[in-house]
Design a protein around this motif. Structure first.
Motif, PDB file in Angstrom:
ATOM      1  N   GLN A 155       0.833  -1.198   0.000  1.00 57.90           N
ATOM      2  CA  GLN A 155       0.000   0.000   0.000  1.00 57.90           C
ATOM      3  C   GLN A 155       0.874   1.256   0.000  1.00 57.90           C
ATOM      4  OE1 GLN A 155      -2.142   1.939   3.536  1.00 57.90           O
ATOM      5  NE2 GLN A 155      -3.616   0.448   2.783  1.00 57.90           N
ATOM      6  N   GLU A 156       1.896   1.249   0.848  1.00 55.69           N
ATOM      7  CA  GLU A 156       2.825   2.392   0.889  1.00 55.69           C
ATOM      8  C   GLU A 156       3.554   2.525  -0.447  1.00 55.69           C
ATOM      9  OE1 GLU A 156       5.349   1.532   4.236  1.00 55.69           O
ATOM     10  OE2 GLU A 156       3.610   1.249   5.548  1.00 55.69           O
ATOM     11  N   ARG A 159       1.437   4.156  -3.172  1.00 49.75           N
ATOM     12  CA  ARG A 159       1.327   5.613  -2.950  1.00 49.75           C
ATOM     13  C   ARG A 159       2.552   6.325  -3.537  1.00 49.75           C
ATOM     14  NH1 ARG A 159       0.246  10.237  -2.983  1.00 49.75           N
ATOM     15  NH2 ARG A 159      -0.545  11.558  -1.311  1.00 49.75           N
ATOM     16  N   TRP A 192      -7.124   3.788   3.773  1.00 54.48           N
ATOM     17  CA  TRP A 192      -6.636   5.071   4.298  1.00 54.48           C
ATOM     18  C   TRP A 192      -7.649   5.713   5.244  1.00 54.48           C
ATOM     19  CZ3 TRP A 192      -4.760   6.399  -1.260  1.00 54.48           C
ATOM     20  CH2 TRP A 192      -3.446   5.921  -1.429  1.00 54.48           C
ATOM     21  N   ASP A 199      -5.107  10.556   2.122  1.00 50.03           N
ATOM     22  CA  ASP A 199      -4.223  10.436   0.961  1.00 50.03           C
ATOM     23  C   ASP A 199      -4.977  10.527  -0.362  1.00 50.03           C
ATOM     24  OD1 ASP A 199      -2.758   9.456   3.231  1.00 50.03           O
ATOM     25  OD2 ASP A 199      -1.268   8.653   1.844  1.00 50.03           O
ATOM     26  N   ILE A 203      -4.358  12.864  -3.684  1.00 50.19           N
ATOM     27  CA  ILE A 203      -4.167  12.337  -5.044  1.00 50.19           C
ATOM     28  C   ILE A 203      -5.135  13.012  -6.020  1.00 50.19           C
ATOM     29  CG2 ILE A 203      -4.498  10.271  -6.488  1.00 50.19           C
ATOM     30  CD1 ILE A 203      -3.386   8.654  -4.058  1.00 50.19           C
TER      31      ILE A 203
END
Length: 306
Positions: A155-156, A159, A192, A199, A203
């Motif tokens: 997931q990180e 991003r 999130w 986040d 985006i």
């Protein structure tokens, strides 16, 4: 015994690599055989993948197939999930999942250079991004109490990959970002939100800035705006009519995996709950139906993993 059974099953193969590659090609041609043949494949591997080098080779072959063969990223991610739970070898260098994530990290660390590279470099990188997205959706991590979660590190990573793609807003990078968000946006945003992070808002703001400022084509700007529209409709998810009704497979077509709804060529909606999900999803990807307005303008969307 295991070695002799491997020889029986792999009659005609000179090497383990040949056997693995042949199975990957078989999966690509007949995706439906995954359910019926995966158990046998894993058993065979358990009989012969007994050294670090063999495990490394297995990871590399799957990685290459998933990032160089169009439309194999989903099947590759499912295969990785199955093997991560069923391969018995766990050498000092790391088990299957650890080696897979290490292999992905090599590509990930090169993200800033890759998004600024030539067309071939970018195509390879975009195929990797979409494979990582499928891994995020399909790789299950089992906790000590039996709970199943997704890989937090992926997931990180997604991003940061989005950051890299938007930092060099040329058409192909933006198309890749749109595909990534269409695939994982709903799941990322849910996760999130659970952590109290915004986040996805950041985006979306970034996308709006790109639409206003970047020198990308009109078609890609249209694609980005369509994505913002999709997100504002909660990623196309439809819930039960009762405001506070608990979601169930009966009243929520997206109960399984929180996936958005897709449509077949006949306009029939389907989700991950559909028994034919895999084949329909594959067909949809092959038709590039997610981006009809881009294709109509004669632009080429084809490339590895897309």
């Amino acid at each position: 015994l295991q070695d002799s059974s491997f020889e029986d099953r792999c009659d005609g193969y000179l090497t383990l690599a040949e056997y693995i590659q042949d199975f990957l090609n078989h999966l690509m041609e007949q995706p439906g055989c995954f359910e019926t043949e995966i158990e046998q494949f894993a058993e065979t591997l358990n009989g012969c993948v007994i050294a670090d080098e063999a495990l490394q080779e297995l990871v590399e072959l799957i990685y290459q197939q998933a990032t160089s063969v169009p439309n194999f990223s989903y099947m590759g991610a499912r295969l990785c999930n199955y093997l991560s739970h069923h391969l018995t070898i766990s050498p000092q260098s790391g088990n299957f999942r650890q080696l897979l994530l290490q292999r992905c990290r090599t590509e990930y660390e090169n993200r800033d250079e890759a998004t600024k590279g030539d067309e071939t470099t970018r195509k390879q990188f975009h195929a990797f991004v979409l494979f990582l997205a499928e891994l995020y959706l399909n790789l299950e991590i089992k906790g000590t109490k039996g709970q199943v979660t997704r890989a937090e590190i992926l997931q990180e990573g997604l991003r940061e990959l989005l950051n890299a793609l938007f930092s060099n807003p040329v058409d192909s990078n933006l198309i890749c970002a749109v595909k990534l968000l269409k695939l994982t946006g709903s799941v990322l945003e849910d996760s999130w939100k659970e952590k109290g992070k915004n986040d996805m808002e950041e985006i979306i703001q970034r996308i709006e800035n790109v639409v206003l400022d970047a020198n990308c084509s009109r078609d890609v700007k249209h694609m980005l705006l369509k994505l913002v529209e999709l997100r504002s409709s909660n990623w196309g998810r439809v819930y039960g009519t009762t405001p506070h009704a608990e979601a169930t497979p009966e009243n929520d077509p997206n109960y399984f995996m929180n996936e958005p709804t897709f449509y077949t060529s006949d306009g029939v909606p389907f989700t991950a709950a559909d028994p034919d999900y895999q084949e329909k999803y594959q067909e949809l990807l092959e038709r590039e139906d997610l981006f009809p307005y881009y294709e109509e303008n004669g632009a080429d969307l084809s490339g590895p993993g897309e």
